[in-house]
Design a protein around this motif. Structure first.
Motif, PDB file in Angstrom:
ATOM      1  N   PRO A 135       0.793  -1.575   0.006  1.00 34.49           N
ATOM      2  CA  PRO A 135      -0.204  -0.249   0.050  1.00 34.49           C
ATOM      3  C   PRO A 135       0.648   1.251  -0.286  1.00 34.49           C
ATOM      4  CG  PRO A 135      -0.086  -0.779   1.903  1.00 34.49           C
ATOM      5  CD  PRO A 135       0.161  -2.230   1.137  1.00 34.49           C
ATOM      6  N   TRP A 136       1.933   1.114   0.357  1.00 34.05           N
ATOM      7  CA  TRP A 136       2.854   2.114   0.350  1.00 34.05           C
ATOM      8  C   TRP A 136       3.309   2.617  -1.260  1.00 34.05           C
ATOM      9  CZ3 TRP A 136       3.591  -1.686   3.618  1.00 34.05           C
ATOM     10  CH2 TRP A 136       4.686  -2.695   3.029  1.00 34.05           C
ATOM     11  N   HIS A 137       3.074   1.760  -2.308  1.00 36.70           N
ATOM     12  CA  HIS A 137       3.347   1.832  -2.861  1.00 36.70           C
ATOM     13  C   HIS A 137       3.210   2.812  -4.176  1.00 36.70           C
ATOM     14  CE1 HIS A 137       5.485   1.049  -7.608  1.00 36.70           C
ATOM     15  NE2 HIS A 137       4.187   0.565  -7.657  1.00 36.70           N
ATOM     16  N   PRO A 138       4.610   3.717  -4.588  1.00 37.26           N
ATOM     17  CA  PRO A 138       5.445   3.744  -5.809  1.00 37.26           C
ATOM     18  C   PRO A 138       6.846   4.067  -4.425  1.00 37.26           C
ATOM     19  CG  PRO A 138       4.670   6.337  -6.154  1.00 37.26           C
ATOM     20  CD  PRO A 138       3.987   5.709  -5.873  1.00 37.26           C
ATOM     21  N   PHE A 139       6.389   4.155  -2.868  1.00 46.75           N
ATOM     22  CA  PHE A 139       7.312   4.689  -1.924  1.00 46.75           C
ATOM     23  C   PHE A 139       8.224   2.779  -1.549  1.00 46.75           C
ATOM     24  CE2 PHE A 139       4.536   8.706  -1.592  1.00 46.75           C
ATOM     25  CZ  PHE A 139       5.705   9.537  -1.375  1.00 46.75           C
ATOM     26  N   ALA A 142       7.271   2.081   4.019  1.00 44.60           N
ATOM     27  CA  ALA A 142       6.336   2.331   4.502  1.00 44.60           C
ATOM     28  C   ALA A 142       6.567   4.154   4.958  1.00 44.60           C
ATOM     29  CB  ALA A 142       5.486   1.808   5.228  1.00 44.60           C
ATOM     30  N   GLN A 143       8.004   3.584   6.022  1.00 47.07           N
ATOM     31  CA  GLN A 143       8.612   4.704   6.155  1.00 47.07           C
ATOM     32  C   GLN A 143       8.738   5.927   5.367  1.00 47.07           C
ATOM     33  OE1 GLN A 143       9.343   1.602   7.393  1.00 47.07           O
ATOM     34  NE2 GLN A 143       8.549   1.246   9.239  1.00 47.07           N
ATOM     35  N   ASP A 144       9.351   6.247   4.280  1.00 48.34           N
ATOM     36  CA  ASP A 144       9.448   6.439   3.500  1.00 48.34           C
ATOM     37  C   ASP A 144       8.033   7.665   3.028  1.00 48.34           C
ATOM     38  OD1 ASP A 144      12.102   6.135   2.770  1.00 48.34           O
ATOM     39  OD2 ASP A 144      12.143   4.824   0.955  1.00 48.34           O
ATOM     40  N   LEU A 145       6.986   6.790   3.109  1.00 49.75           N
ATOM     41  CA  LEU A 145       5.861   7.719   2.946  1.00 49.75           C
ATOM     42  C   LEU A 145       5.540   8.533   3.947  1.00 49.75           C
ATOM     43  CD1 LEU A 145       3.750   7.667   1.420  1.00 49.75           C
ATOM     44  CD2 LEU A 145       2.107   5.806   2.528  1.00 49.75           C
ATOM     45  N   GLN A 146       5.778   7.423   4.833  1.00 51.57           N
ATOM     46  CA  GLN A 146       5.178   8.812   6.530  1.00 51.57           C
ATOM     47  C   GLN A 146       5.817   9.329   6.233  1.00 51.57           C
ATOM     48  OE1 GLN A 146       6.238   5.955   9.912  1.00 51.57           O
ATOM     49  NE2 GLN A 146       4.127   4.278   9.007  1.00 51.57           N
ATOM     50  N   GLY A 174      23.019   4.509   8.750  1.00 52.29           N
ATOM     51  CA  GLY A 174      22.318   2.794   8.297  1.00 52.29           C
ATOM     52  C   GLY A 174      20.951   2.987   7.944  1.00 52.29           C
ATOM     53  N   ASN A 175      19.632   2.902   9.052  1.00 52.01           N
ATOM     54  CA  ASN A 175      18.360   3.000   8.757  1.00 52.01           C
ATOM     55  C   ASN A 175      18.132   2.602   6.847  1.00 52.01           C
ATOM     56  OD1 ASN A 175      16.308   2.949   9.360  1.00 52.01           O
ATOM     57  ND2 ASN A 175      15.550   5.210   9.021  1.00 52.01           N
ATOM     58  N   SER A 176      17.981   1.284   7.441  1.00 54.66           N
ATOM     59  CA  SER A 176      16.879   0.661   6.352  1.00 54.66           C
ATOM     60  C   SER A 176      15.869   1.083   5.767  1.00 54.66           C
ATOM     61  CB  SER A 176      17.636  -0.238   5.501  1.00 54.66           C
ATOM     62  OG  SER A 176      16.778  -1.130   6.854  1.00 54.66           O
ATOM     63  N   ASN A 177      15.367   1.175   6.549  1.00 47.29           N
ATOM     64  CA  ASN A 177      13.363   1.898   6.905  1.00 47.29           C
ATOM     65  C   ASN A 177      13.596   3.432   5.845  1.00 47.29           C
ATOM     66  OD1 ASN A 177      12.941  -0.404   7.694  1.00 47.29           O
ATOM     67  ND2 ASN A 177      13.127   0.248   9.742  1.00 47.29           N
ATOM     68  N   LEU A 178      13.652   4.537   6.051  1.00 41.92           N
ATOM     69  CA  LEU A 178      14.127   5.428   5.732  1.00 41.92           C
ATOM     70  C   LEU A 178      14.844   5.477   4.263  1.00 41.92           C
ATOM     71  CD1 LEU A 178      12.572   8.561   5.383  1.00 41.92           C
ATOM     72  CD2 LEU A 178      14.540   9.195   6.699  1.00 41.92           C
ATOM     73  N   THR A 179      14.939   5.260   3.263  1.00 40.61           N
ATOM     74  CA  THR A 179      15.883   5.107   2.119  1.00 40.61           C
ATOM     75  C   THR A 179      16.319   6.040   1.352  1.00 40.61           C
ATOM     76  OG1 THR A 179      14.131   4.782   0.476  1.00 40.61           O
ATOM     77  CG2 THR A 179      15.094   2.825   2.203  1.00 40.61           C
ATOM     78  N   PHE A 180      15.497   7.509   1.679  1.00 37.03           N
ATOM     79  CA  PHE A 180      15.689   8.447   0.569  1.00 37.03           C
ATOM     80  C   PHE A 180      17.302   9.209   1.416  1.00 37.03           C
ATOM     81  CE2 PHE A 180      10.987   9.292   1.189  1.00 37.03           C
ATOM     82  CZ  PHE A 180      10.195   9.442   0.087  1.00 37.03           C
ATOM     83  N   SER A 181      17.933   9.671   0.151  1.00 38.77           N
ATOM     84  CA  SER A 181      19.061   9.919  -0.244  1.00 38.77           C
ATOM     85  C   SER A 181      18.794  11.935   0.318  1.00 38.77           C
ATOM     86  CB  SER A 181      20.210   9.482  -1.038  1.00 38.77           C
ATOM     87  OG  SER A 181      19.870   9.747  -2.346  1.00 38.77           O
ATOM     88  N   ASN A 182      18.339  11.886  -0.735  1.00 33.74           N
ATOM     89  CA  ASN A 182      17.815  14.031  -0.436  1.00 33.74           C
ATOM     90  C   ASN A 182      16.772  14.080  -0.571  1.00 33.74           C
ATOM     91  OD1 ASN A 182      17.568  13.449  -3.665  1.00 33.74           O
ATOM     92  ND2 ASN A 182      19.433  12.770  -3.474  1.00 33.74           N
ATOM     93  N   VAL A 183      16.001  15.335  -0.951  1.00 35.82           N
ATOM     94  CA  VAL A 183      14.510  15.419  -0.869  1.00 35.82           C
ATOM     95  C   VAL A 183      14.316  15.074  -2.716  1.00 35.82           C
ATOM     96  CG1 VAL A 183      13.205  17.725  -1.310  1.00 35.82           C
ATOM     97  CG2 VAL A 183      15.110  17.226   0.436  1.00 35.82           C
ATOM     98  N   THR A 184      15.068  15.346  -3.367  1.00 29.63           N
ATOM     99  CA  THR A 184      14.620  15.511  -5.038  1.00 29.63           C
ATOM    100  C   THR A 184      14.392  14.138  -5.398  1.00 29.63           C
ATOM    101  OG1 THR A 184      16.821  17.119  -5.983  1.00 29.63           O
ATOM    102  CG2 THR A 184      15.386  15.545  -7.157  1.00 29.63           C
ATOM    103  N   GLU A 185      14.690  13.198  -4.811  1.00 29.97           N
ATOM    104  CA  GLU A 185      14.068  11.263  -4.615  1.00 29.97           C
ATOM    105  C   GLU A 185      13.104  11.664  -3.852  1.00 29.97           C
ATOM    106  OE1 GLU A 185      15.964   7.053  -3.468  1.00 29.97           O
ATOM    107  OE2 GLU A 185      17.393   8.560  -3.338  1.00 29.97           O
ATOM    108  N   ASP A 191       5.445  12.503  -6.584  1.00 26.40           N
ATOM    109  CA  ASP A 191       5.384  13.032  -7.879  1.00 26.40           C
ATOM    110  C   ASP A 191       4.283  11.703  -8.126  1.00 26.40           C
ATOM    111  OD1 ASP A 191       5.031  15.500  -7.599  1.00 26.40           O
ATOM    112  OD2 ASP A 191       7.103  15.786  -9.244  1.00 26.40           O
ATOM    113  N   SER A 192       5.350  10.545  -8.641  1.00 21.55           N
ATOM    114  CA  SER A 192       4.874   9.515  -8.769  1.00 21.55           C
ATOM    115  C   SER A 192       3.085   9.231  -8.420  1.00 21.55           C
ATOM    116  CB  SER A 192       5.721   8.565  -8.697  1.00 21.55           C
ATOM    117  OG  SER A 192       5.482   6.808  -8.838  1.00 21.55           O
ATOM    118  N   ALA A 193       3.120   9.535  -6.828  1.00 21.57           N
ATOM    119  CA  ALA A 193       2.051   8.788  -6.361  1.00 21.57           C
ATOM    120  C   ALA A 193       1.169   9.718  -6.855  1.00 21.57           C
ATOM    121  CB  ALA A 193       1.968   8.600  -5.016  1.00 21.57           C
ATOM    122  N   ALA A 194       0.439  10.751  -7.254  1.00 24.08           N
ATOM    123  CA  ALA A 194      -0.317  11.771  -7.418  1.00 24.08           C
ATOM    124  C   ALA A 194      -0.468  11.465  -9.120  1.00 24.08           C
ATOM    125  CB  ALA A 194       0.827  12.954  -6.853  1.00 24.08           C
ATOM    126  N   SER A 195       0.101  11.291  -9.729  1.00 29.12           N
ATOM    127  CA  SER A 195      -0.169  11.449 -11.139  1.00 29.12           C
ATOM    128  C   SER A 195      -0.737   9.810 -10.706  1.00 29.12           C
ATOM    129  CB  SER A 195       2.004  10.525 -12.014  1.00 29.12           C
ATOM    130  OG  SER A 195       2.463   9.593 -10.864  1.00 29.12           O
TER     131      SER A 195
END
Length: 835
Positions: A135-139, A142-146, A174-185, A191-195
């Motif tokens: 349900p968190w796709h395309p993230f 789940a932590q990325d979505l949150q 080394g937190n593997s749950n939050l995978t964003f490396s930067n805001v652009t990502e 945008d992918s979820a909204a589209s």
């Protein structure tokens, strides 16, 4: 969307009789309970009379604990499995529309639930399904979505979001749950979820009036695109009802049809008949209210909400992905401009073509179907209904939006006038388009409508007049009852002593769950419909003693309206309850006529007419009133206004895009949170929940030494003796005690006090599991709270007040027995009333 498991079917297979303690299947349990209760109490009486008293025990064996001033109710549930008794057959038959190609099915009553949703009941493969869907796709997680949802909801700038992202990654390396490396990502994922979800767009249109052109804007979310998005969801599709149904309750030789959801009613069935075979109607409900207008930046607009009626109420009435959605913000058209509904036309425009020819779509269950959208129900108050059907309003000669009954006959006609239809008015429009204004007015004025084209005429398979629906909130609570209450207040306005006694009585009524308390009830005005609804439930207790015999008409009118109000709120109706309701309508109509003759009270208003003529017709046509009660949508006004503020400033395009992003992430987060919670709970359900449970653990004390607040209560003076009597008789009945033996808790016998009792029972209204919450506490929100209960004694209902909820352990078998001590009330007869 609700994801929690429902507990109906597994619970009812393990119902336990509180008298014989045998396990039963649900069918016929109520009848057994009455029979067993009668036998039980006769046996208790014979045992008490035949057994000699034991002078060595401080127990009064001549006192029957059930029929004395204080009675105790044993609510014990032994764990051992006992004989299962088969009772007379009772089941549900579901007949599907012939276009479905499905045969009818029969379900045992214990396997049926009125608003059953497959995704709520079938939990065996839910983990596999959800893990597959993610349900968190395309993230990625789940932590990325949150994290993204929080940044969007709080309107963080990119700089602020990056700072928080860096901080969290430094805090938890080394937190593997939050995978964003930067805001652009992160923005790319947002945008992918909204589209993938339907957003808002702005439409400009003009309205000609005389020689001028008036320009307006509509903010809309293409309704058909949103509907397809919901229907294509693999999880939601499991809960969609594609074909109309007729449902029957069968017990013995009696078969009764019943109604609840829209697809069980007549209008859905007729609509399916109109469509080509193998096609499916997608039925919609629309709500709007100009009274919820928002005004900022020089613009006025009000929301339109849509709900998909093919979904069960538990889903469509939610605020989740498949629940109610704002599909447009409509401008307020100037009063001097002829409003033919053009703004609403633009909101619904995307659904008109598929409603005409149908649209083939692969649904979420991977089945390709031809879909026809149709507006089945409008949930509107009277003023909005009048605008929608171009009615002239309360001052018109035929003020009802649904039928052509003359306003002057509203009180005398309970069957309504000739039904308004789209086809009839299109023919009338064509026949009168070339006439003079004077002749047109002469034709249209008696019909109560204006000579304008209605935008809903162009929506196939939708009759705008039959979509108008009875609204409990505005027709009963803020309509008929509010008017009657105003007359009653005036009736008592000159009798201050009677008014004071009424207010004192109502203020001191026992508190109850979901029931408002009233102070100075005759001195204040209420604004909310819920307050008026609660007042109708309790007011007779205060008014009845103050009404003399010659004015009993007032009591009869209040009671009759209260009965109708209860019928109107049923979550399921049968042909029998509808017939009973219609009979009460006849009685109420007669009473209103008498009040007009005696007190000059006036009732020729559209809301009275709707109650008398259309309430039960609408239930048969569209299902129960909870589906189209405007209260459901009006509760969302606060969040709607906040959303409107973003839509009405100078950057509305950008802001609507931002709101869409936030809306999508909010829904995704809610569904993800629910999934994670269910997964943590293993989505399991207790197959043997107790019929009655005690909650709110309190003090522990010796049975011979009650706490001071209990000891000073004279009603508890023989508590120990009565407790021993009850336990002794109960254990003898179960064969755990010889006739000459008695139960004694001894000097160390401990009692644990509780403050809340939860009683689960099979509802007589819709056969599903319901719960009553009872409180028994010396101080509850600043005052004493000892709720009242009904008991079945010798096949008669008795009323009592809870004195003590407690649990005691018996040393013979070590079992803990939850119990209740109650004070029985004396019956009240008419002789006690004031003449």
């Amino acid at each position: 969307m609700a994801r929690s498991a429902r507990k109906r079917s597994k619970y009812v297979d393990d119902t336990v009789c509180r008298y014989c303690h045998r396990h039963f299947k649900s069918p016929g349990f109520h009848n057994h309970l009455i029979s067993c209760a009668r036998e039980h109490h006769h046996m208790m009486a014979n045992t008490t009379q035949s057994e000699p008293s034991n002078t060595n025990m401080d127990v009064d064996h001549t006192l029957d604990p059930i029929t004395s001033d204080i009675g105790s109710v044993l609510i014990d549930h032994p764990e051992s499995q006992q004989e299962v008794i088969e009772e007379p057959e009772e089941y549900i038959r579901i007949e599907y529309h012939p276009h479905s190609g499905k045969n009818s099915v029969q379900l045992p009553i214990e396997k049926y639930e009125a608003n059953r949703s497959p995704i709520l009941c079938d939990s065996d493969d839910m983990d596999e399904l959800w893990n597959e869907l993610k349900p968190w796709h395309p993230f990625r997680t789940a932590q990325d979505l949150q994290f993204a949802e929080k940044c969007t909801r709080l309107n963080f700038s990119n700089k602020t979001s990056q700072e928080w992202l860096d901080y969290i990654n430094q805090l938890v390396p080394g937190n593997s749950n939050l995978t964003f490396s930067n805001v652009t990502e992160m923005n790319r994922s947002i945008d992918s979820a909204a589209s993938s979800s339907v957003g808002f767009e702005v439409v400009d249109f003009t309205v000609p009036y005389k020689k001028d052109m008036y320009h307006y804007e509509v903010l809309r979310r293409p309704i058909w695109e949103w509907v397809k998005e919901v229907i294509s969801d693999p999880v939601v599709s499991r809960s969609i009802t594609w074909y109309a149904e007729h449902r029957y309750h069968i017990q013995g030789n009696k078969t009764v049809r019943f109604y609840n959801e829209p697809w069980t009613a007549d209008k859905f069935w007729r609509l399916q008949t109109e469509l080509p075979e193998n096609s499916v109607p997608i039925c919609l409900l629309l709500w709007s209210d100009k009274g919820r207008v928002s005004n900022f930046g020089g613009r006025k607009s009000y929301p339109v909400i849509a709900r998909i009626l093919n979904l069960p109420s538990s889903i469509r009435n939610s605020n989740g992905f498949a629940g109610g959605h704002i599909i447009g913000w409509l401008p307020i058209i100037d009063d001097n401009v002829e409003n033919t509904g053009k703004p609403m036309f633009h909101v619904l425009e995307s659904a008109i073509q598929p409603a005409t020819t149908g649209e083939w779509l692969e649904c979420g269950d991977e089945v390709i179907r031809q879909l026809f959208p149709s507006i089945l129900i409008h949930s509107l108050d009277y003023e909005e209904q009048a605008v929608a059907v171009l009615n002239r309003g309360v001052n018109g000669e035929a003020a009802c939006p649904t039928c052509e009954e003359r306003t002057e006959n509203f009180l005398t006609s309970i069957s309504g006038g000739k039904q308004r239809t789209t086809n009839a008015y299109i023919k009338l429009w064509n026949a009168t388009s070339e006439l003079t204004a004077e002749k047109i007015e002469k034709i249209y004025k008696p019909l109560g409508i204006v000579h304008l084209k209605n935008c809903f005429w162009s929506f196939p398979h939708t009759d705008i007049y039959s979509t108008m629906s009875f609204d409990v909130l505005h027709a009963i609570e803020l309509g008929v009852w509010k008017r009657l209450w105003r007359y009653i207040k005036h009736f008592f306005s000159e009798d201050r002593e009677a008014s004071s006694r009424i207010e004192h009585c109502i203020a001191n009524l026992p508190a109850w769950s979901s029931l408002a308390s009233f102070h100075n009830v005759l001195s204040i005005d209420f604004t909310g419909g819920t307050k008026y609804a609660d007042l109708l439930r309790v007011i007779l207790h205060g008014i009845a003693p103050e009404i003399v015999q010659s004015d009993q008409l007032i009591i009869q009118s209040i009671r009759s309206l209260a009965v109708i109000s209860n019928y109107a709120r049923f979550t399921m109706h049968t042909k029998d309850t509808i017939a009973e309701g219609r009979e009460e309508i006849k009685q109420f109509s007669t009473l209103l006529k008498f009040t007009t003759e005696k007190y000059a009270w006036t009732w020729n208003i559209p809301k009275v007419h709707a109650l008398l003529a259309h309430l039960f017709d609408d239930i048969e046509e569209k299902g129960v009133t909870s589906t189209y009660n405007t209260k459901l949508n009006e509760r969302e006004h606060g969040s709607l206004k906040a959303s409107a503020e973003r839509f009405n400033d100078s950057q509305k395009i950008l802001e609507s895009r931002q709101d869409h992003r936030q809306s999508v992430l909010s829904v995704m987060k809610k569904e993800t949170d629910e999934f994670m919670h269910n997964k943590g709970q293993n989505t399991g359900i207790d197959s043997k929940p107790k019929h009655i449970s005690l909650w709110g653990k309190g003090r522990e004390f010796n049975h011979n030494s009650l706490p001071p607040d209990l000891a000073k209560n004279p009603l508890l003076s023989k508590f120990t003796g009565r407790l021993h009597i009850y336990l002794t008789q109960s254990y003898r009945e179960k064969g755990k005690l010889e006739a000459h033996e008695v139960i004694s808790l001894g000097n160390n016998g401990k009692i644990r006090e509780f403050y809340q009792l939860d009683a689960y029972y099979a509802s007589e209204e819709d056969w599903t599991v319901s719960r009553s919450i009872l409180h028994c506490k010396a101080v509850y929100h600043g005052q004493s709270r000892h709720d009242c209960v009904m008991l079945l004694i010798d096949n008669n209902i008795a009323y009592a007040r809870l004195l003590l909820l407690f649990e005691v352990t018996v040393e013979i078998d070590g079992q803990r027995h939850p119990m209740a001590l109650v004070h029985l009330f004396e019956p009240v007869t008419r002789a006690n009333w004031k003449d």
